[in-house]
Structures are given as C-alpha cells and as structure tokens.
Scaffold this motif. Structure first.
Motif, short mmCIF file in Angstrom:
data_model
loop_
_atom_site.label_atom_id
_atom_site.label_comp_id
_atom_site.label_asym_id
_atom_site.label_seq_id
_atom_site.Cartn_x
_atom_site.Cartn_y
_atom_site.Cartn_z
N THR A 1 0.83 -1.21 0.00
CA THR A 1 0.00 0.00 0.00
C THR A 1 0.86 1.25 0.00
OG1 THR A 1 -1.79 -1.14 1.16
CG2 THR A 1 -1.76 1.26 1.27
N GLU A 2 1.87 1.29 0.85
CA GLU A 2 2.73 2.47 0.94
C GLU A 2 3.46 2.73 -0.37
OE1 GLU A 2 5.31 2.60 4.28
OE2 GLU A 2 3.77 1.99 5.71
N ASN A 3 3.99 1.69 -0.97
CA ASN A 3 4.74 1.90 -2.21
C ASN A 3 3.83 2.21 -3.38
OD1 ASN A 3 7.88 1.24 -1.96
ND2 ASN A 3 6.76 0.04 -0.45
N ARG A 4 2.59 1.76 -3.33
CA ARG A 4 1.64 2.14 -4.38
C ARG A 4 1.38 3.65 -4.34
NH1 ARG A 4 -4.07 2.14 -5.60
NH2 ARG A 4 -4.35 1.44 -7.77
N VAL A 5 1.27 4.21 -3.13
CA VAL A 5 1.10 5.66 -2.99
C VAL A 5 2.24 6.39 -3.68
CG1 VAL A 5 1.22 7.54 -1.31
CG2 VAL A 5 -0.28 5.59 -0.87
N LEU A 6 3.46 5.97 -3.41
CA LEU A 6 4.62 6.65 -3.99
C LEU A 6 4.68 6.46 -5.50
CD1 LEU A 6 7.32 5.80 -1.29
CD2 LEU A 6 6.02 7.92 -1.55
N LEU A 7 4.34 5.28 -5.95
CA LEU A 7 4.38 5.03 -7.39
C LEU A 7 3.35 5.87 -8.14
CD1 LEU A 7 4.96 1.20 -7.27
CD2 LEU A 7 6.43 2.84 -8.45
N LEU A 8 2.18 6.08 -7.54
CA LEU A 8 1.18 6.95 -8.16
C LEU A 8 1.73 8.37 -8.30
CD1 LEU A 8 -2.06 5.72 -6.36
CD2 LEU A 8 -1.60 5.57 -8.82
N ILE A 9 2.38 8.85 -7.24
CA ILE A 9 2.96 10.20 -7.30
C ILE A 9 4.03 10.26 -8.38
CG2 ILE A 9 4.38 11.85 -6.02
CD1 ILE A 9 2.88 10.95 -3.49
N ALA A 10 4.87 9.22 -8.45
CA ALA A 10 5.96 9.22 -9.42
C ALA A 10 5.45 9.18 -10.85
CB ALA A 10 6.87 8.02 -9.17
N GLN A 11 4.29 8.59 -11.08
CA GLN A 11 3.80 8.41 -12.45
C GLN A 11 2.69 9.40 -12.80
OE1 GLN A 11 3.12 4.11 -13.08
NE2 GLN A 11 5.20 4.13 -13.88
N ARG A 12 2.88 10.62 -12.36
CA ARG A 12 2.00 11.75 -12.73
C ARG A 12 0.56 11.54 -12.29
NH1 ARG A 12 3.98 14.04 -18.62
NH2 ARG A 12 6.21 13.66 -18.34
N GLN A 13 0.37 10.80 -11.22
CA GLN A 13 -0.95 10.66 -10.62
C GLN A 13 -0.87 11.13 -9.17
OE1 GLN A 13 -3.04 6.85 -11.64
NE2 GLN A 13 -1.08 6.33 -12.62
N ALA A 14 -0.24 12.29 -8.97
CA ALA A 14 0.04 12.77 -7.63
C ALA A 14 -1.22 12.96 -6.80
CB ALA A 14 0.83 14.09 -7.69
N GLU A 15 -2.28 13.50 -7.41
CA GLU A 15 -3.51 13.74 -6.65
C GLU A 15 -4.09 12.43 -6.14
OE1 GLU A 15 -2.74 15.09 -9.50
OE2 GLU A 15 -2.85 17.28 -9.23
N ALA A 16 -4.07 11.39 -6.98
CA ALA A 16 -4.58 10.08 -6.55
C ALA A 16 -3.72 9.51 -5.43
CB ALA A 16 -4.63 9.12 -7.73
N GLY A 17 -2.40 9.67 -5.56
CA GLY A 17 -1.51 9.17 -4.52
C GLY A 17 -1.72 9.89 -3.21
N ILE A 18 -1.89 11.20 -3.26
CA ILE A 18 -2.12 11.98 -2.04
C ILE A 18 -3.44 11.59 -1.40
CG2 ILE A 18 -2.58 14.31 -1.17
CD1 ILE A 18 -0.51 15.31 -3.24
N ALA A 19 -4.46 11.35 -2.20
CA ALA A 19 -5.76 10.94 -1.65
C ALA A 19 -5.63 9.62 -0.90
CB ALA A 19 -6.78 10.82 -2.77
N GLN A 20 -4.89 8.67 -1.46
CA GLN A 20 -4.69 7.40 -0.77
C GLN A 20 -3.85 7.58 0.49
OE1 GLN A 20 -3.54 4.02 -3.07
NE2 GLN A 20 -4.94 4.47 -4.75
N LEU A 21 -2.87 8.45 0.40
CA LEU A 21 -2.02 8.72 1.56
C LEU A 21 -2.82 9.32 2.71
CD1 LEU A 21 0.72 9.01 2.96
CD2 LEU A 21 1.06 11.15 1.71
N ARG A 22 -3.66 10.27 2.41
CA ARG A 22 -4.45 10.92 3.46
C ARG A 22 -5.43 9.95 4.12
NH1 ARG A 22 -4.28 16.56 3.45
NH2 ARG A 22 -6.37 16.70 4.33
N ALA A 23 -5.82 8.92 3.37
CA ALA A 23 -6.75 7.93 3.93
C ALA A 23 -6.06 6.96 4.88
CB ALA A 23 -7.42 7.14 2.80
N LEU A 24 -4.72 6.96 4.89
CA LEU A 24 -3.99 5.98 5.69
C LEU A 24 -3.82 6.37 7.15
CD1 LEU A 24 -1.19 4.92 3.19
CD2 LEU A 24 -3.22 3.63 3.83
#
Length: 528
Positions: free
Chosen positions: A154-177
C-alpha cells in the motif's frame, strides 16, 4: 547462519594472512568492526574460497560499511551455496546502483524465496516504473499476503502513483492511511520528497509535512522534469529499504539486522533515517562506540538530527554513560518543541543517574497531561520513581491505578504485587496479584521470581524453592533471582547451596549488591 566447517586452512600460503585472521577475530570480539574488516580482507585475499573466513568477513564488512569486502565475501558465500538471506539485499543494492537489470531481477528472485519475500512485489513494481511501465502501481493493488506485506504494498503504491504523474490520486490514498502524527508520518515525508523531485512541490502542503529545505545537489538540475528511469529506481528502492530498517527498528525485541540499513545507504549514502536505524542495530550487537560513530555522520542541519540525538542518548544510557545521556536528554526536553517522548527519555535518564525525585516530577507532569487518563505504563514509571525516592504511599497509589487500568497486563500486576511484597504490605493480596500475573505470563521468569518471593516472605519456603530454581535455570545471569534462590535455600537449611547461589549472583551484581552478597556469604542472610 550457522556454518559447520573446520577452521580456515591457511596451510603454508601466508603466515601474514593467518596473523591477519587472528587479529580480525580479536577485533571482532572486541567490537571494532573497522579493524576486523581490514584483517578479514587480508585473510580472504589468500583463502578466497573459504566460506568460514568469508562469513566472518561479510558480517564485519556490513558492520563497518566496507562494501567492497562485503560484496567479495558475499560472492564467495553465494558460490558455496551458504549465503545468508540478507546477502540478497546487498546484491540488490549493487545492481540498483549499477542499473543492471538482469542482476536486479536475480536479486528480487532470491529475496522472494526467503524471509524477506514480501519485498519482492514492491521492488518489482519500482523496476517496472523505472522502465516507464504505467502498470507499476496496479502491480501492488491486489492486497494479498500478510499484514506486513499488505502494508508495504500500500505504501509503495502511494509513492508510485505520485511518481507516475498521478500525484492527486496518490495523495488521496495517503491521506486515507492516517494522520500526520501516526506511524505513516515516515511515508508522508517520502511522498513530500518525491513530489519535490517530480516538480510538484506545490502539492506538498496537502500532505501536512514540511518540505526539504533544499533539493539534493545531485538532482537539482532535474527538479522541473518528472522523475524517471534510474533516478526513480534509486529513489524507490532506497526508500523501501530504509522504511523496512526503520520499521524493524521501531519494534521492541525485534532482531535488528544492520544489512538492511547498509543496503539502503549503499543506494542513498545521504539517508540519515537509515543511518539512525543502523546505529540501533550496531548498538545491540557491537556496543556503543560503533553505533555512536555512525550517528556522527548526521549533520546538525539534517531533518533527522533531533531523532539522531535521541538515539545517541539511548545508546549512551545502554552503555552505562549516564551523565552523557542525561545531558543530551535534558537538551531535547528543554523548550516548547519537546515532545512527550523527549520528556520520558529525560525522566528515564534522571532515574539512571539516581535522581528519582526529579524523574517523578516529570512523570507526574506527563500524567497530568494525559488527556485519556489511560496510560497505565506511565503510571508504573511514575510509581517506580516515587518508590525509589522514598514516597511509598504515592507510589502505591499509582501502581494501584495502573493495575486498575490494565487488569489483564502481567507487568502491571507484577509491579504492584512485588512492591507490596518488598514493603511487607498486605502479603496475601500481593500473592494473589502475582499468581494472576504468572497465569497471564507463565514464561516471564522475573514474574515467577516475584511470586516465589511472596511465598518466601510468608514463610512458605516449600513453594518458593521450586519456582526460584526454575527461574534461575531459565535466567542464570539474573542476579536478583539467584540471590533470592540463595535466601530460600538458607531458610530451608541448605546452607552450602545458599552460599553457592550467592556467589553465582555476585558475578552479575552491581557494586552495592556485591557488598551485600559478600556479607551474606560470610554471615548469612541476617547481613541483608
């Protein structure tokens, strides 16, 4: 790893190599990894296929941070088929630094087959992302495996989303954690760093962390373009290994393997978080000097300097250097930025420096600020400090409160029960509390000793002796248990065995206890 093999056979090749090996063994035993590493390197140059020399060289090199020797020894062990599981981490780190895709895949396969197999999927996902594969985050979306594996995925998926130009989606998942103050705070800092490197520093405030003061010089020129390729691979694998090292470092009683932090530092030599975890691992196995030397590499302007100072205080206290630990703990506890953890550390340092009354005042302030009122462990710390400062009635009240808050916690019942025994205060109730504690934690031999001591104090030596013998067999280096066994033997008329037990206790006793034990050996327990 245990190797059943004869000693290394130097034969007639080199008396100098044999001497180097002997010196390395002595340095190893003396807690000097740098000298041990140098000696093993000289020996391994002569007997370069001997796994007995290689395994010692590997461990010393990991402790010393001698990567050339660690890799040479690792390769010997791999060829012999006896490489330890963590050797795959070093192989991975070398492959990542070299951007050697075939070697990266081979290291991931080796990791997948061992106890660190939960790292394989996140590592494979970072490899995919570095090669421009947009499916990398989804490779971690299935949620299989145990809780540890799912957490890292889960944690690395958040970072990978940010790295692959899906920063907003990654941040949303991060805030839910979790909240910024939760254990997920480490991930939040990684996400903030990645946003800066990816040119999206504007989104850092959305994850409630302070961004780095400056982008590292090695990537400054690339800040305005998306992080990708080898740079992304370096970032992802280094942070994954660093996160693992700090996760293990945070668990009391966990085996701390310096190879994990060393692998992270091989990829990112500036990772102070991994350096602190490494210091913790070395302090357990190598003692304070090696660990403190690692912390010396953390600059005062590092975002982790304060945490490094806290670790330094802990290591100094562990090494018995209580005044030095107290000075650092006092500086951390001063000012408005001090946390509850800083204040606890300062109070513990005061206790170690035999200043229990001052420690009690700090613990009392922490109890007053405990809004939930449910921190039973804090009550125990306060009670212990009060007891040692001579305030038994206040101590008893806090022990009672802790036992009320945690009636199913053996340690809380033991604190209260043993203190009642020591103060000859309501021994039947103390016995009942300690019997409950033993039922909750039957393998805790310190609690078994407490119950036996309650029996002894009530002249029930027949029940006390078997329990004390069992506890002493399990913990032969526990001076308190062995002394109690001697007292019980004496009371049972077994005078020779009593003196033998007291002599055994004196081996591990402190200076003051040794004086008391010597008097007992000469004159019996009336000297107590």
């Amino acid at each position: 790893m245990a190797l059943v093999a004869p000693p290394p056979a130097f034969a007639d090749t080199s008396q100098a190599a044999l001497a180097a090996y002997v010196r390395a063994r002595a340095a190893d035993a003396g807690g000097d990894p740098a000298r041990a590493s140098a000696g093993y390197a000289q020996a391994l140059a002569v007997v370069d296929a001997d796994p007995v020399v290689a395994v010692r060289a590997y461990r010393a090199a990991i402790d010393a941070g001698d990567y050339p020797l660690a890799n040479r020894a690792r390769q010997v062990l791999e060829r012999a088929g006896v490489a330890p599981g963590d050797a795959a981490l070093l192989a991975l780190a070398e492959a990542v630094v070299d951007d050697d895709d075939a070697a990266i895949q081979a290291a991931i396969r080796r990791l997948a087959a061992g106890s660190l197999g939960f790292l394989a999927k996140p590592l494979a996902a970072w490899r995919l992302a570095a090669r421009g594969d947009a499916r990398a985050p989804e490779a971690l979306a299935d949620g299989d495996g145990d809780a540890l594996a799912r957490g890292f995925a889960t944690e690395n998926r958040v970072l990978l989303l940010i790295a692959q130009r899906q920063a907003e989606a990654g941040i949303a998942q991060l805030r839910a954690l979790g909240t910024p103050a939760s254990p997920i705070a480490e991930l939040r800092q990684d996400a903030a760093d990645l946003l800066v490197l990816a040119g999206r520093a504007d989104l850092v405030p959305a994850i409630d962390v302070t961004p780095p003061a400056a982008v590292p010089p090695t990537v400054e020129a690339a800040v305005q373009r998306p992080i990708a390729g080898h740079r992304l691979l370096l970032f992802g694998t280094a942070r994954l290994l660093s996160r693992l090292a700090t996760t293990i470092d945070g668990f009391d009683g966990a085996r701390r393997d310096p190879a994990i932090a060393r692998a992270a530092l091989r990829i990112d030599p500036d990772d102070d978080r991994a350096r602190i975890a490494l210091a913790g691992a070395l302090a357990v196995d190598r003692g304070g000097d090696a660990a403190l030397a690692v912390l010396d590499g953390i600059a005062r302007d590092s975002r982790y300097f304060r945490r490094a100072q806290a670790r330094r205080a802990d290591i100094l206290a562990m090494a018995g250097r209580h005044e030095a630990a107290l000075a650092i703990a006092a500086s951390l506890a001063a000012g408005s930025s001090a946390s509850a953890a800083d204040l606890r550390r300062y109070a513990a340092a005061l206790r170690s420096a035999d200043r229990p009354a001052e420690a009690a005042r700090i613990y009392a302030s922490l109890v007053d600020n405990d809004r939930s009122g449910a921190d039973w462990a804090l009550r125990l710390l306060l009670g212990e400090a009060q007891e040692h400062s001579g305030d038994w009635q206040s101590a008893r009240a806090n022990y009672e409160k802790a036992a009320t808050l945690a009636p199913d916690r053996a340690v809380a019942l033991n604190y209260l029960g043993y203190a009642l025994v020591e103060h000859d205060d309501n021994l039947p109730r103390a016995q009942k509390l300690l019997e409950q504690a033993v039922a909750l934690a039957p393998q805790d031999f310190s609690i078994l000793d407490s119950l036996a001591w309650a029996y002894f104090k009530q002249a029930d030596v027949a029940r006390a002796v078997p329990l004390l013998e069992r506890a002493a067999r399990a913990q032969p280096d526990n001076a308190v248990i062995t002394e109690h066994l001697g007292d019980a033997y004496w009371q049972a008329g077994r005078r020779y065995e009593a003196r033998y037990a007291w002599r055994a206790a004196s081996i591990d006793a402190g200076p003051e206890d040794s004086v008391r034990l010597a008097a007992k050996i000469d004159d019996g327990p009336q000297a107590r």
